[in-house]
Design an enzyme around this catalytic site. Structure first.
Site, PDB file in Angstrom:
ATOM      1  CD  GLU A   7      -1.880  -2.127   1.953  1.00 45.57           C
ATOM      2  OE1 GLU A   7      -2.849  -2.715   2.384  1.00 45.57           O
ATOM      3  OE2 GLU A   7      -0.708  -2.521   2.137  1.00 45.57           O
ATOM      4  CG  ASP A  80      -2.121  -3.199   5.458  1.00 44.53           C
ATOM      5  OD1 ASP A  80      -0.898  -3.398   5.419  1.00 44.53           O
ATOM      6  OD2 ASP A  80      -2.618  -2.074   5.664  1.00 44.53           O
ATOM      7  CD  GLU A  84     -11.469  -1.653   4.040  1.00 42.70           C
ATOM      8  OE1 GLU A  84     -11.213  -0.896   3.094  1.00 42.70           O
ATOM      9  OE2 GLU A  84     -12.608  -2.099   4.250  1.00 42.70           O
ATOM     10  CE1 TYR A 304      -2.444  -3.457   8.843  1.00 43.25           C
ATOM     11  CE2 TYR A 304      -4.202  -4.896   9.623  1.00 43.25           C
ATOM     12  CZ  TYR A 304      -3.767  -3.871   8.806  1.00 43.25           C
ATOM     13  OH  TYR A 304      -4.654  -3.247   7.954  1.00 43.25           O
ATOM     14  NE  ARG A 306      -6.557   0.689   9.795  1.00 37.61           N
ATOM     15  CZ  ARG A 306      -5.492   1.202   9.196  1.00 37.61           C
ATOM     16  NH1 ARG A 306      -4.546   0.395   8.735  1.00 37.61           N
ATOM     17  NH2 ARG A 306      -5.353   2.500   9.052  1.00 37.61           N
ATOM     18  CG  HIS A 351      -5.094 -10.003  11.895  1.00 36.51           C
ATOM     19  ND1 HIS A 351      -4.615 -10.765  10.868  1.00 36.51           N
ATOM     20  CD2 HIS A 351      -6.112  -9.264  11.381  1.00 36.51           C
ATOM     21  CE1 HIS A 351      -5.305 -10.500   9.769  1.00 36.51           C
ATOM     22  NE2 HIS A 351      -6.222  -9.601  10.058  1.00 36.51           N
TER      23      HIS A 351
END
Length: 904
Positions: A7, A80, A84, A304, A306, A351
């Protein structure tokens, strides 16, 4: 050559170094495609066909990616590891296939990693997979739902409630939480209560503080002592009495550490301890995740960010335990590995929790390489992760029951409590912050009492009275939400997801639905109107359970357990039925429903009693909400135009007469003999000279911002009414210079050239010399006429852009402060102090501005070759295109509500 897509530029730079010369890593700059902000982008009547579009920036990025992959040996999509990220990979592949940019037979792989470190990336590249079709379908369903709600509800709002901006599937429910809390606060009736506290002393003179808990064997509740008379009677009964320790109880208590951070708990704790907004927390965390340069190597510092998972992989747990034993001793290490379970409703836990990528990288070391905000957030994450695997804290809590016979013949019971930490355990490193709590009348010992240490006490010990105190208290309403507590509540209810919390809160502020005052979220009148409208006519769609159940269905889609279009069909059928039911509803009916629902807020009870909706001007009409398409909502009299009473929606504080059309009489103008009145209209308070006539309006002047209308007296009103005033003639041109108050504040004007004055007061007393100097300075700044202005002032130098180079500055502009990098200008958020802006925040603002594309595109927006294709995800990493290409139906109606921001 293998082409890898991620990204961001920062992530691309880091990964490029890990992979070597056989790989080329490119950045997509976030999402490359989205639903256009117009009607017809999703077609429910055509099996929910979705029409995707690229803006100018995305089209340019995809052109570069397409050129790079034409001769690639392999395409690796490394966006990611969440919904998303999966969607971005799917869009990239869909566009490349539509452009026929991929050679036939070119392998396409999807890789994901939870941390931007060399080991994590290399391990991920050894285990590629296909695009996760169910995860993409969950994204498609979410995006379609958000679009359909936003583009169906928002036009209804515009027609039935002019002045409203937008509604959204998640934002409207979050707004309801804020509005419901405000209504709860307004309806709260404070109650007086008293407490009795005694300062006692042991035989050795050691002090003991105790609180009255029982009278004549009956336990006291917090609100039982109602007034001063009752409190003073109790005080008199026990003063100088014989206090005896009836019992002493000691209890061992263990406090366990907190789970490592999820997205929401990180946002909450960063708000409490660092004062960060949810958006700021995510921006800073993004930088820590994507990587910084340490000793010549670019590496990510945290996993990560989120996530709603609370687990940590075994390898990382082992490293944490090793550090705890080395730095704190084996005593601080529990004999077992701590495991945590998420408490949030609908938590996916797909996650890891947020943790340092290498726990050996301590906060003080990292602070030498990163900005202050990054260092502070990293320290928070590091401490929480390490503490999560440390031993429990061990405390000893002591409770002493004390009796005293009263002079009134009753037996009184008091309690002294205290605790002592026997072993710190994880508290040596970390303790969670606390949110505000209202006093709710429950009989709870205060935290101060619990944390106090008591001297040695034994049953039968006598205690001396050193003072009895009767304390007055009042119950308090629940506190307003902060961003932290709102995120916590949303998570508890299952509303939204880790990736949407920050954007949802940002949209509420951008739409002027809520404002933040001292970190508290306060609903604006506009926000309360929208919430009241939705609760009256779309109640089901702002119910907490309904929104949470829909989130659960989206999660089931991502698990492959539900068909995404079935969910859309069920939702759309019921939703359109609700919309059709109010199609013929008149605005007057809407306003009357809102009058009832918002009555306590917009028509508060009068101190003297009586009907709060009776017009105070004519004494006959009924006050009601009125709607102006241009200016929004206000309160007016039902007898208009015979009675022209108006006021702002919220009842202004201060004298009631200031709200009437006839106003509050301030005095008489000595020159004209006309009365000068202070009034409040739909646009705020103002002063007026006389009453005017049928042919001529009276002279009026608004009260400047920052001036309390209730402090305005005749002299100040006359000064306002004297504007604009002539300062004098310009010595060079002989033309007049005038001073006045305008839309943008105080100014002086000469021959079409405006120059700002620093204060309102200077409008009244600026002299000719000062005016000439200001005009000369303005002229030296360049420009002509009304818009002439000086060059922007540099408010702060932030240094070079961390990934793209070139200096980043914070400048002052005509429309407020903004950040500049090259030819990109990004406005600072409302309320943000320019001098406190960090490089992290600036980089994020610049990226968001670039993502929006040019303000005024020169040509037509670029379209993808298959923009109207209902491209479906398949299990082989490819996308399926239907044979027909249906055209989007309908034209845009009204104002666009945006895309992801409007929906979330």
């Amino acid at each position: 050559m293998n082409i890898v897509i991620v990204e961001s530029v920062a992530k691309a730079k880091a990964i490029n170094k890990y992979l070597g010369s056989k790989y080329r890593v490119l950045a997509s700059y976030g999402h490359v495609s989205d639903l256009p902000s117009k009607d017809g982008s999703v077609e429910p009547d055509n099996d929910f066909q979705m029409h995707w579009d690229e803006d100018g920036r995305s089209a340019k990025v995809m052109k570069e990616i397409a050129a790079a992959v034409k001769n690639a040996d392999k395409l690796i999509l490394a966006t990611d590891p969440d919904r998303e990220g999966e969607a971005i990979s799917w869009h990239i592949l869909r566009i490349l296939e539509a452009r026929k940019a991929l050679k036939k037979g070119t392998p396409v792989e999807r890789v994901t990693f939870n941390a931007v470190t060399k080991q994590s990336v290399l391990d991920a590249f050894k285990a590629p997979r296909e695009i996760d079709a169910p995860l993409v379908e969950a994204y498609l369903a979410r995006r379609a739902l958000d679009y359909l709600v936003g583009f169906t509800l928002s036009p209804v709002l515009w027609r039935k409630l002019p002045g409203a901006r937008s509604a959204g599937r998640v934002q409207s429910v979050a707004l309801r939480l804020v509005c419901d809390r405000e209504a709860e606060i307004e309806a709260f009736k404070s109650e007086e209560y008293w407490s009795i506290e005694a300062l006692l002393a042991t035989a050795k003179g050691e002090e003991v503080r105790a609180r009255l808990t029982a009278i004549a064997g009956r336990k006291l509740d917090r609100l039982d002592i109602k007034d001063a008379a009752a409190a003073n009677a109790i005080k008199a009964a026990i003063e100088g009495g014989t206090f005896t320790v009836a019992s002493v109880e000691k209890k061992a208590v263990r406090r366990n550490p907190y789970a490592p951070f999820t997205t929401s708990t990180l946002q909450q704790e960063a708000s409490r301890k660092l004062g960060f907004s949810a958006k700021q927390t995510m921006n800073v965390a993004q930088r820590l995740y994507e990587g910084v340069e340490l000793d010549g190597e670019v590496t990510g510092l945290i996993t990560y960010m989120r996530t709603d998972g609370v687990t940590i992989i075994p390898e990382a747990v082992a490293e944490i335990r090793k550090l705890v034993e080395h730095d704190y001793s084996k005593r601080y290490l529990p004999p077992f590995i701590r495991e945590y379970k998420a408490k949030a409703k609908n938590a996916q836990e797909a996650h890891e929790a947020i943790r340092p990528t290498d726990v050996r990288r301590k906060p003080e070391e990292v602070a030498r390489y990163v900005e202050r905000d990054q260092a502070r957030l990293y320290e928070l994450i590091w401490k929480r992760a390490v503490a999560s695997q440390m031993a429990s804290a061990e405390l000893e809590q002591t409770t002493a029951e004390i009796t005293v016979p009263g002079r009134d013949g009753k037996a009184y019971g008091l309690r002294a409590t205290g605790s002592v930490v026997l072993f710190e355990g994880f508290l040596k490193l970390y303790e969670e912050g606390r949110d505000d709590r209202a006093r709710n009348g429950k009989a709870e010992e205060t935290e101060e009492d619990d944390s106090r240490r008591l001297p040695p006490l034994s049953q039968g010990d006598g205690l001396k009275d050193r003072g009895i105190e009767a304390k007055q208290h009042f119950t308090e309403p629940p506190p307003r939400f902060t961003e932290a507590t709102l995120v916590k509540r949303m998570e508890e209810l299952g509303i939204g997801r880790p990736s949407t919390y920050a954007s949802t809160l940002a949209v509420l502020q951008e739409r002027d639905y809520v404002k933040i005052d001292k970190k508290r979220l306060i609903p604006e009148d506009k926000g309360r109107l929208v919430t009241a409208f939705l609760e009256s006519f779309f109640k089901r769609y702002v119910e907490y359970d309904f929104t949470a159940d829909l989130e659960e269905k989206l999660d089931l889609i991502s698990d492959g357990k539900l068909e995404w279009k079935d969910v859309l069909r069920d939702f759309w059928r019921e939703f359109m039925h609700a919309v059709s039911e109010i199609k013929d509803l008149r605005v007057g009916d809407v306003l009357e429903a809102l009058n009832e629902l918002l009555g306590p807020h917009i028509f508060p009870p009068k101190a003297e009693g009586g009907d709060p909706r009776l017009c105070p001007n004519c004494g006959e009409g009924r006050l009601s909400l009125k709607i102006s398409g241009k200016y929004g909502a206000f309160i007016g009299c039902s007898r208009y135009p015979d009675c022209r009473y108006t006021r702002q929606l919220s009842q202004p504080e201060g004298p009631a007469e200031a709200s009437t059309p006839d106003g509050k009489l301030l005095g008489t103008d000595p020159e004209t003999g006309l009365p000068v009145t202070l009034r409040t209209g739909r646009f705020g308070p103002y002063v007026q000279l006389g009453e005017g006539s049928k042919d001529e309006k009276p002279k009026r002047a608004s009260i400047p911002k920052g001036v309390d209308a209730n402090t305005v007296e005749l002299a100040y009103a006359l000064k306002l009414l004297s504007l604009p005033r002539e300062v004098g003639l310009h010595p060079e041109t002989g033309k007049p210079i005038t001073a006045g108050l305008g839309r943008y504040g105080p100014f002086i004007l000469h021959d079409g050239t405006y120059a700002n004055l620093p204060t309102v007061e200077e409008t009244f007393d600026v002299g000719i010399n000062r005016a000439v100097v200001l005009l000369a300075e303005k002229k030296a700044g360049g420009g002509k006429g009304r818009w002439q202005r000086a060059a922007p002032t540099v408010l702060k130098e932030l240094g070079d852009h961390p990934s793209e180079g070139g200096k980043v500055q914070v400048l002052s502009g005509r429309y407020g402060p903004y950040v500049k990098h090259g030819d990109v200008n990004a406005t600072l958020p409302r309320g943000k102090e320019p001098t406190t802006l960090t490089m992290d925040e600036a980089v994020q603002l610049i990226a968001e501005r670039v993502a929006k594309g040019p303000s005024k595109p020169k040509g037509r927006r670029a379209k993808t070759a298959g923009k109207s294709a209902d491209a479906q995800p398949s299990g082989n990493g490819k996308t399926k295109q239907p044979k027909s290409k249906a055209k989007a139906q309908g034209k845009a109606k009204g104002k666009s509500v945006g895309t992801r921001e409007a929906a979330e």
